[in-house]
Scaffold this motif. Structure first.
Motif, PDB file in Angstrom:
ATOM      1  N   THR A 109       0.600   4.394 -15.267  1.00  0.00           N
ATOM      2  CA  THR A 109       0.506   4.348 -13.808  1.00  0.00           C
ATOM      3  C   THR A 109      -0.120   5.614 -13.247  1.00  0.00           C
ATOM      4  O   THR A 109      -0.907   5.560 -12.296  1.00  0.00           O
ATOM      5  N   LYS A 147      -3.217   5.786 -10.584  1.00  0.00           N
ATOM      6  CA  LYS A 147      -3.001   6.399  -9.273  1.00  0.00           C
ATOM      7  C   LYS A 147      -4.025   7.496  -9.001  1.00  0.00           C
ATOM      8  O   LYS A 147      -4.488   7.664  -7.862  1.00  0.00           O
ATOM      9  N   SER A 162       2.292   2.933  -5.155  1.00  0.00           N
ATOM     10  CA  SER A 162       1.786   1.745  -5.849  1.00  0.00           C
ATOM     11  C   SER A 162       1.248   0.740  -4.845  1.00  0.00           C
ATOM     12  O   SER A 162       1.527   0.811  -3.647  1.00  0.00           O
ATOM     13  N   ASN A 163       0.481  -0.219  -5.351  1.00  0.00           N
ATOM     14  CA  ASN A 163      -0.111  -1.218  -4.456  1.00  0.00           C
ATOM     15  C   ASN A 163       0.163  -2.656  -4.886  1.00  0.00           C
ATOM     16  O   ASN A 163      -0.458  -3.586  -4.373  1.00  0.00           O
ATOM     17  N   LEU A 217      -7.109   5.764  -8.097  1.00  0.00           N
ATOM     18  CA  LEU A 217      -6.954   5.113  -6.804  1.00  0.00           C
ATOM     19  C   LEU A 217      -6.852   6.110  -5.663  1.00  0.00           C
ATOM     20  O   LEU A 217      -7.199   5.811  -4.521  1.00  0.00           O
ATOM     21  N   ARG A 220       3.625  -1.952  -9.473  1.00  0.00           N
ATOM     22  CA  ARG A 220       2.473  -1.735 -10.339  1.00  0.00           C
ATOM     23  C   ARG A 220       1.372  -1.101  -9.499  1.00  0.00           C
ATOM     24  O   ARG A 220       1.374  -1.167  -8.264  1.00  0.00           O
ATOM     25  N   THR A 221       0.421  -0.506 -10.186  1.00  0.00           N
ATOM     26  CA  THR A 221      -0.742   0.074  -9.523  1.00  0.00           C
ATOM     27  C   THR A 221      -1.986  -0.543 -10.149  1.00  0.00           C
ATOM     28  O   THR A 221      -2.216  -0.398 -11.351  1.00  0.00           O
ATOM     29  N   THR A 251      -3.959   7.648  -4.561  1.00  0.00           N
ATOM     30  CA  THR A 251      -2.747   7.449  -3.763  1.00  0.00           C
ATOM     31  C   THR A 251      -1.525   7.772  -4.614  1.00  0.00           C
ATOM     32  O   THR A 251      -1.514   7.476  -5.823  1.00  0.00           O
ATOM     33  N   TRP A 289       0.832  -1.192   0.000  1.00  0.00           N
ATOM     34  CA  TRP A 289       0.000   0.000   0.000  1.00  0.00           C
ATOM     35  C   TRP A 289       0.872   1.249   0.000  1.00  0.00           C
ATOM     36  O   TRP A 289       1.725   1.428   0.867  1.00  0.00           O
ATOM     37  N   ASP A 290       0.627   2.067  -1.025  1.00  0.00           N
ATOM     38  CA  ASP A 290       1.293   3.364  -1.142  1.00  0.00           C
ATOM     39  C   ASP A 290       2.813   3.217  -1.093  1.00  0.00           C
ATOM     40  O   ASP A 290       3.510   3.982  -0.413  1.00  0.00           O
TER      41      ASP A 290
END
Length: 617
Positions: free
Chosen positions: A196, A200, A208-209, A203, A86-87, A205, A64-65
């Motif tokens: 990406t 993001k 990446s998650n 998302l 990756r996200t 953030t 996370w993040d």
């Protein structure tokens, strides 16, 4: 000798319809063997090539993040060959169309993957098939998405952002192929790829998650995974358990094995049926040619020559049926491979398996020769005098109990009574014919039973999992969040569940001796759950006050030879190794539930049900 072979050929071709039916059974059986073996080998070869060519991730983490610097830090660890962030976002997108259009807009579930550099990606690569790579405000679609959604290059979609984030419009500029994800028809959602930065923003953030790793073979995967966990902990990056790829169990293998098992069963039935057809056909030929057998023996023919005639007839059936069966099996394997390859997004190259051809030839010719041996041997024991005096009528008819019973039937019409009595004149041939008919009916009923069983299993699944909707979170949330869901209009019940993978280790004979380990899906459910209704084969469900009790699925119990009362250890570390964040805990099995349903492509041996708060710990 040539005259004997010529006679055998004439016997085979004299009754063409009977011979065609016999050949059909052999062809079906051999074709099934060739198709199954060739399809299995070609799929294994295609999957191995996919792992090598697409550089699929060896280890993956949910994070996370995670900042971009995480990649550089991981690259310095021993055993890591490549690391990429990756996200990912699971969302819904709908087409932007003219408001005057007659067809209403429909939205689709979409898994959106964010790439930093498409052409230079080193892990889970995708391959451009049409169009170009996306830039800001653009995306590319996995090719199977076009088969389930009306998409064309140039179309614009509006995708929903994560809670509180605005929607974004993305234009389709390319079509890609990737073996990393099954077909959209199987997944029931579309797979898209975008920059990406776009994902993001949706998302909400800056980091990446998803973390993907390629590792060196010289260092065990579990050691590398634990080293990565340690680094993520030092940097304060939230993460999930490591998912380690098993090269021998690709996505969809469990479902494919079930399909090939069913095909093998029907192929075996076809071979058995063909064997009885060959035996019945040769028995009929021998019965028709008793006079010819007597003449041959009277002219000095030996038992070996008589045996050769009818065994060669069986050999002809086997050779012709096997040759046609191999050709049909190759065609079936080619089409089956293309179909399954499309579902798994694999680039398949078809090759007929030499092992499959050899096995099909051995089985096809072997079954016919074995089946033809008994009637062929019976022909050699017919005395010359009885053979020459034979008029094709059984002189013993009426001596048996069944014969006498049939002779007493007077209520039937004459033609029906004659037909029924004729069945008893050649008892053995009649029994073989009845057996073949019974097998055919059994196969038809088996196919129908499989269909009904699948439908019933799906009905039972919905009775077990009673939730009407599921909400998946991209991060850990408190169990108190379920109260927010219950406050929504129309929601009458909600429960917080946890889901993840774990390793189940059975104890050995002593405290220091550990038995085999199996990968299982760990379900965290409340003890008083109402949205899950277990069907218990043994034992009971765990209670709220129990801290060491769990329930396992029946397939896990069978795979690991577990019973109610056994103690097992649960570990969330990679490959069953001791995790750096948690230690293995010992639990007692209090119940075994009949719940063998798994996600598509799952590689787990079964399920473990535990209190949700214990899973969270």
């Amino acid at each position: 000798m040539f005259a004997l072979f010529r006679k055998a050929y004439r016997d085979v071709t004299q009754r063409r319809l009977r011979s065609l039916l016999t050949l059909a059974g052999i062809i079906i059986g051999v074709a099934g063997v060739v198709a199954i073996v060739s399809t299995s080998e070609n799929l294994a070869r295609a999957q191995a090539a996919a792992y090598a060519n697409a550089s699929q991730a060896d280890i993956s983490f949910w994070v996370w993040d995670a900042p971009a610097s995480t990649e550089r830090a991981l690259a310095g660890l021993d055993g890591i060959r490549a690391a990429e962030l990756r996200t990912d976002l699971f969302t819904r997108c709908h087409a932007v169309r003219d408001s005057t259009a007659q067809n209403p807009d429909t939205s689709r579930d979409v898994f959106l993957h964010g790439f930093e550099d498409f052409p230079n990606a080193r892990i889970d690569q995708i391959f451009l098939k049409q169009g170009r790579w996306p830039r800001e405000g653009e995306f590319v679609a996995e090719q199977s998405a076009l088969e389930v959604a009306p998409l064309h290059l140039g179309d614009t979609l509006t995708c929903r952002g994560r809670a509180g984030n605005s929607e974004r419009r993305l234009q389709l500029v390319g079509i890609v192929q990737t073996p990393n994800y099954p077909s959209a028809a199987l997944l029931d959602y579309l797979t898209f790829f975008a920059a990406t930065s776009e994902v993001k923003q949706l998302l909400g953030t800056p980091g990446s998650n998803a973390l993907l790793l390629k590792i060196n073979d010289r260092i065990p995967a579990r050691d590398t995974a634990n080293a990565v966990v340690q680094l993520l902990n030092r940097r304060g990056i939230p993460h999930g358990a490591a998912l380690v790829r098993d090269p021998q169990n690709f996505s969809g293998k469990r479902e494919l094995d079930a399909l090939l098992l069913l095909l093998s069963a029907f192929s075996a039935v076809g071979l058995v049926t063909s064997g009885f057809l060959v035996a019945n056909t040769l028995a009929a030929i021998v019965a028709e040619q008793v006079g010819e057998i007597g003449t041959l023996k009277a002219l000095g023919g030996t038992r070996g020559q008589v045996l050769t005639i009818y065994l060669f007839a069986a050999f002809l059936y086997g050779i012709i049926g096997t040759a046609l069966g191999i050709a049909l099996g190759a065609v079936v394997s080619w089409r089956l491979l293309a179909y399954i390859g499309a579902l798994l997004n694999l680039t398949t190259g078809f090759e007929v398996s030499p092992f499959g051809i050899g096995l099909g030839a051995i089985v096809g010719v072997g079954v016919t020769l074995i089946a033809g041996a008994l009637p062929s041997l019976s022909a050699t024991f017919i005395p010359v005098k009885r053979a020459l005096d034979s008029y094709g009528i059984t002189s013993t008819y009426g001596a048996g109990r069944i014969d006498r019973a049939l002779l007493r039937l007077i209520a039937l019409p004459p033609l029906a009574a004659m037909s029924l009595r004729n069945l008893a004149r050649r008892t053995s041939r009649t029994l073989v014919t009845l057996f073949v008919i019974a097998v055919a009916i059994a196969v038809a009923l088996a196919a129908q039973s499989v269909s009904v069983s699948v439908d019933r299993a799906i009905d039972n699944l919905f009775q077990t999992y009673r939730a009407d909707a599921w909400v998946w979170f991209g991060e850990n949330v408190s169990t108190a969040f379920e109260a927010n869901l219950r406050a929504l209009p129309g929601v009458v019940q909600s429960e917080a569940w946890s889901l993840g993978d774990a390793w189940v280790t059975t104890e050995g004979k002593t405290d220091n001796q550990i038995g085999s380990a199996a990968r299982a899906r760990l379900w965290g459910l409340p003890a008083n759950t109402t949205l899950y209704q277990p069907t218990l084969a043994q034992g009971r469900w765990y209670r709220a006050e129990e801290n060491d009790a769990l329930v396992i699925s029946s397939d896990l119990a069978l795979a690991q030879n577990l019973r109610v009362g056994d103690a097992i250890r649960i570990d969330t570390g990679a490959d069953g190794s001791t995790s750096l964040t948690t230690s293995p805990r010992e639990f007692k099995i209090v119940g075994i539930a009949v719940d063998n349903s798994v996600f598509l492509g799952s590689q787990v041996a079964g399920k473990v049900f535990l209190r949700e708060d214990l899973v969270a710990q």
